[in-house]
Design a protein around this motif. Structure first.
Motif, PDB file in Angstrom:
ATOM      1  N   GLY A 292       0.849  -1.195   0.000  1.00 57.94           N
ATOM      2  CA  GLY A 292       0.000   0.000   0.000  1.00 57.94           C
ATOM      3  C   GLY A 292       0.881   1.240   0.000  1.00 57.94           C
ATOM      4  O   GLY A 292       2.059   1.180   0.321  1.00 57.94           O
ATOM      5  N   ASP A 293       0.277   2.356  -0.370  1.00 63.03           N
ATOM      6  CA  ASP A 293       1.054   3.599  -0.444  1.00 63.03           C
ATOM      7  C   ASP A 293       0.805   4.446   0.801  1.00 63.03           C
ATOM      8  O   ASP A 293       0.530   5.644   0.712  1.00 63.03           O
ATOM      9  CB  ASP A 293       0.679   4.352  -1.717  1.00 63.03           C
ATOM     10  CG  ASP A 293      -0.838   4.523  -1.841  1.00 63.03           C
ATOM     11  OD1 ASP A 293      -1.550   3.925  -1.000  1.00 63.03           O
ATOM     12  OD2 ASP A 293      -1.298   5.252  -2.721  1.00 63.03           O
ATOM     13  N   ALA A 296       2.857   7.730   1.339  1.00 61.43           N
ATOM     14  CA  ALA A 296       2.474   8.799   0.404  1.00 61.43           C
ATOM     15  C   ALA A 296       1.100   9.362   0.755  1.00 61.43           C
ATOM     16  O   ALA A 296       0.852  10.558   0.589  1.00 61.43           O
ATOM     17  CB  ALA A 296       2.482   8.246  -1.016  1.00 61.43           C
ATOM     18  N   ARG A 297       0.219   8.493   1.257  1.00 59.25           N
ATOM     19  CA  ARG A 297      -1.134   8.959   1.610  1.00 59.25           C
ATOM     20  C   ARG A 297      -1.123   9.752   2.917  1.00 59.25           C
ATOM     21  O   ARG A 297      -1.983  10.604   3.162  1.00 59.25           O
ATOM     22  CB  ARG A 297      -2.083   7.752   1.739  1.00 59.25           C
ATOM     23  CG  ARG A 297      -2.199   6.909   0.478  1.00 59.25           C
ATOM     24  CD  ARG A 297      -3.110   7.572  -0.559  1.00 59.25           C
ATOM     25  NE  ARG A 297      -4.502   7.489  -0.153  1.00 59.25           N
ATOM     26  CZ  ARG A 297      -5.280   6.453  -0.415  1.00 59.25           C
ATOM     27  NH1 ARG A 297      -4.811   5.423  -1.096  1.00 59.25           N
ATOM     28  NH2 ARG A 297      -6.532   6.449  -0.025  1.00 59.25           N
ATOM     29  N   ALA A 322      10.446   4.520   3.581  1.00 59.68           N
ATOM     30  CA  ALA A 322       9.325   5.152   2.871  1.00 59.68           C
ATOM     31  C   ALA A 322       8.886   6.421   3.595  1.00 59.68           C
ATOM     32  O   ALA A 322       8.631   7.466   2.953  1.00 59.68           O
ATOM     33  CB  ALA A 322       8.165   4.174   2.770  1.00 59.68           C
ATOM     34  N   GLU A 326       9.283  10.753   2.483  1.00 64.02           N
ATOM     35  CA  GLU A 326       8.190  11.742   2.520  1.00 64.02           C
ATOM     36  C   GLU A 326       8.549  12.904   3.439  1.00 64.02           C
ATOM     37  O   GLU A 326       8.258  14.061   3.128  1.00 64.02           O
ATOM     38  CB  GLU A 326       6.883  11.073   2.999  1.00 64.02           C
ATOM     39  CG  GLU A 326       6.355   9.987   2.079  1.00 64.02           C
ATOM     40  CD  GLU A 326       5.955  10.516   0.696  1.00 64.02           C
ATOM     41  OE1 GLU A 326       5.703  11.727   0.566  1.00 64.02           O
ATOM     42  OE2 GLU A 326       5.930   9.714  -0.260  1.00 64.02           O
TER      43      GLU A 326
END
Lengths: 352, 468
Positions: A292-293, A296-297, A322, A326
């Motif tokens: 899943g992202d 980023a979300r 990850a 961000e």
């Protein structure tokens, strides 16, 4: 006015004597109280010096010491019971508890507990309940459960403490059904659930279905003792009509941990219209590094309302590479989101 | 002449009645205070206190300590804070624009480095200049800000930066007892309506302090500090304990106050214009929740939770007392609608009218009483015997009240264990009525004049390094 002065003159000796008597009484009370304390301290010191080594040896299995304790005068038994039980508050070694219980049994100290349990004085009942819990006298579990309905709040608190220390599964149901009982101290209810752990889970899951009015409390309890088994139910409660329930369900998912399916639900929760729900959804993703992202979300929520932004930032910090990517992407910005990102990056790399 | 005579005599009799009423009311409060102490002693057992550690989700506490020119005590105080045996917690020191070496000393001792720290600012405060984190102490955060002119401003900045559910606001020179937080957190775990908890503050003058802990409690050499010790005992263990027994606490001392952060934010934090920011915040919390009909509890722990320095010079003491007086009058005026108002429950009906009558009017009536009685006696309207009786009765009752507080203190905490100290306390209780009390009343009148004319600042206190 002259009459008033006359009345005062008549009352003057009485007032002076009353004031003097009060002052002397207080002075005497100070002296007597200190003297009584000194005498009591000396007596306690003597008894402790005499019995502490015996208790120590008896707990290590020395029969001679145990015999000596058995023949101690009845008036010393409370002190001996205290010496046996008080250390168990900090030392929950099962062997020590069993030895202490055996000595208490041999010395017939349970009779004192029985007497105290039936006492009209609440502090005696409370003391007996705590002591019975500490030595895990499981024969007394029904009495401890019954004491959860005692009229005095401190006795109910002591009963809950006792049951927490007792750790008798027979008491589990009684504890779980009282999750909603606000007459019991909130912290103590949580502490009891924590001790029983996942054993409470099936009851809580069942009750959360059967008793929707109190669902919030059951979810909060699942946040303490839930496991992977709770995930599907918690995911369902994230769609409850009540905002508080939805937010708490996400919070509970954070404690339970996520799998791929629940992570999808949580990521979707980030789009909720309600900030408390978004904040708890962001919280639930803490440490998530699966598919899943999520990072980023989450990142846009650094610009969300403060409660959401903080949770998003901390979660990004916990997400490994990850999340770092961000955070770094936003760290150069001058706004509060940028500052949050810089704080998270600094904390992650701070010299410790 | 007859009119003047009658007026003077009436006023003298009124003052006598006031003295009697004050002392009798203090003694009458003692059953409530004793009941409260007894209950605390029975329920605050070691097992019960263990709850703070055994609870499922421990309450994160942020200790907020505003510091302004505290270079003499800051390192010792910080070490004491770091040694507090409660987890999880963070320590937020707010350097309120100190002009001495407070910040430099902390930077050097605790290896502070500039660090980014983002926080919401729901409470108003002067601008923050910088944020520092400690390399050696991960739980330590130092906020460096412009001086806001009040402790309230600095405390607000600290509360803004705090990440705890609970915030403990203390003075920078406060020395905490090791178990202070464990004790103070307990009411929050037991009753969700608890919004704040205060505690008994001891006076550290004369005590031995090692590694940030009070290791030996003794009376100081200074008589001024000794008088304040018994004043504190009287204040904390009679009136405040009686209020606590009725869930009507209206003052959490600035030296130690543990608050639910969301509740403090809901009422707008410390008021930067309040002179007595501690009493102002406590009453505002009571008003906020009671006016909405929401359950509220403000707890009070009768055991000494912390220690603070009392002024040992007349100038500092005078300035402190005048400030307290101005703060009290300002608060009474601000919350005058609560006084005697049943809408605010016991708070409106018991402590506020009591404070308004005995503390608000007290110094004026006392000083006025002394002057008028002496004038009346000098003019022959009253005989000197009457004056003697009045003084004897007020002194003896005053001594009785103070001895009662000494007794309660001894039962609660056994602070002054040497027989010599106890005898000295009894002597201080007696001597206090000859001069010190009257001086305090006089300072109360000065404070009243300052309040009415808008004069008087925060004042400064001559600090001493803690005695190792």
């Amino acid at each position: 006015m002259t009459e008033l002065l006359g009345a005062f003159a008549r009352l003057a000796p009485i007032m002076v004597w009353a004031a003097l008597a009060t002052a002397v009484t207080m002075a005497a009370a100070v002296v007597l109280e200190r003297a009584e304390f000194g005498v009591q301290q000396a007596l306690d010191h003597r008894l402790l010096q005499r019995y502490r080594p015996l208790v120590h040896r008896a707990l290590e299995g020395d029969d001679t010491a145990r015999d000596e304790l058995l023949h101690a005068p009845a008036r010393h038994r409370i002190t001996i019971a205290w010496l046996l039980i008080e250390p168990l508050i900090a030392d929950r070694d099962p062997a020590r508890i069993a030895n202490a219980r055996a000595v208490v049994q041999a010395m017939s100290l349970f009779h004192i507990a029985d007497r105290y349990l039936g006492s009209r004085l609440w502090w005696r009942r409370a003391r007996a309940l705590r002591a019975l819990g500490l030595i895990q006298a499981t024969d007394y579990t029904p009495q401890l459960v019954a004491a959860l309905d005692d009229p005095h709040p401190d006795v109910r608190a002591a009963a809950l403490d006792g049951l927490t220390d007792m750790h008798d599964l027979r008491a589990l149901e009684a504890i779980v059904v009282r999750v909603n009982d606000t007459s019991l101290h909130r912290g103590r209810r949580g502490a009891a659930l924590k001790v029983f752990g996942s054993a409470c889970e099936p009851f809580l899951l069942e009750l959360s279905e059967l008793d929707p009015a109190n669902r919030l409390n059951y979810i909060q309890a699942l946040a303490i003792c839930g496991t992977a088994r709770s995930r599907p139910v918690l995911c369902r409660w994230t769609r409850d009509t009540r905002l508080e329930v939805r937010a708490t369900a996400f919070e509970a998912l954070a404690y339970v941990g996520l799998d791929d399916e629940s992570a999808r639900v949580v990521i979707k929760g980030l789009e909720s219209d309600d900030p408390p729900v978004r904040a708890m959804a962001a919280y639930a993703l803490r440490g998530w590094q699966g598919p899943g992202d999520a990072a980023a979300r989450l990142a846009p929520h650094l610009d969300d309302t403060w409660a959401v932004a903080v949770q998003a930032a901390r979660t990004l910090q916990s997400m490994g590479p990850a999340g770092s990517v961000e955070l770094q992407a936003r760290a150069s910005r001058p706004d509060i989101g940028g500052l949050l990102a810089r704080q998270m990056l600094w904390q992650a790399s701070a010299p410790r | 002449m007859s009119f003047l005579r009658d007026g003077l005599i009436a006023f003298s009799l009124l003052i006598t009645a006031y003295f009697l009423l004050w002392n009798v009311s203090q003694i009458a409060m003692s059953p409530l205070a004793i009941r409260s102490l007894w209950r605390d002693r029975l329920r605050n057992t070691r097992r019960a206190r263990g709850l703070a550690g055994g609870v499922a989700v421990p309450r994160f506490v942020s200790i907020v300590a505003p510091a302004y020119n505290e270079e003499l005590t800051i390192v010792e105080s910080l070490r004491a804070l770091l040694a507090v045996d409660y987890q999880p917690r963070e320590i937020v020191i707010v350097n309120d624009g100190s002009t001495d070496g407070t910040l430099a000393l902390m930077q050097e001792t605790f290896q502070l480095v500039p660090a980014p720290l983002a926080f919401d600012q729901p409470l108003p405060s002067a601008p923050v200049r910088g944020v520092y984190r400690s390399v050696s102490e991960p739980d330590l955060v130092v906020i460096d800000k412009h001086n806001g002119g009040s402790k309230a401003d600095a405390a607000n900045a600290g509360i803004n930066a705090a990440s705890g559910v609970l915030v403990l606001v203390i003075d920078a020179d406060t020395i905490l007892e090791a178990d202070a937080l464990g004790r103070a957190v307990l009411p929050f775990l037991e009753d969700p309506a608890t919004v704040a908890v205060g505690g008994h503050v001891g006076i550290a003058n004369g005590c031995r302090i090692e590694r940030g802990r009070v290791t030996d409690v003794a009376l100081p050499r200074s008589w001024l500090a000794r008088f304040q010790i018994i004043e504190y005992m009287r204040a904390f263990l009679l009136f405040r304990l009686a209020c606590a027994s009725q869930n009507a606490v209206v003052l959490i001392s600035g030296a130690f106050g543990l608050f639910r952060r969301d509740a403090v934010i809901a009422v707008g934090g410390y008021d930067r214009t309040a002179i007595g920011e501690d009493i102002d915040l406590t009453i505002r919390l009571q008003r906020h929740f009671r006016a909405r009909g929401e359950p509220v509890r403000i707890g009070f722990d009768p055991n000494p939770l912390c220690w603070t320095q009392a002024p040992e010079d007349w100038r500092s003491l005078r300035s402190q007392r005048c400030r307290w007086r101005r703060g009290l009058l300002q608060t009474l005026w601000r919350y005058r609608r609560m006084i005697g108002n049943p809408r605010f429950g016991t708070v409106g009906l018991f402590p506020l009218p009591y404070i308004a009558f005995f503390e608000g009017l007290g110094p004026l009536l006392e000083v006025g009483g002394y002057v008028v009685t002496i004038v009346a006696a000098a003019f022959g309207f009253l005989n000197w015997k009457y004056c003697g009786v009045m003084i004897a009765v007020s002194v003896l009752f005053g001594v009785a009240v103070t001895l009662l507080a000494v007794l309660l203190n001894d039962v609660t905490s056994r602070q002054y264990m040497r027989g010599r100290d106890l005898a000295l306390l009894a002597a201080v209780a007696t001597l206090e009525s000859f001069g010190y009390r009257q001086l305090n009343s006089l300072w109360g009148c000065v404070g009243t004049v300052q309040a009415m004319t808008g004069k008087g600042g925060w004042g400064s206190m001559k600090r001493k390094a803690f005695r190792p």
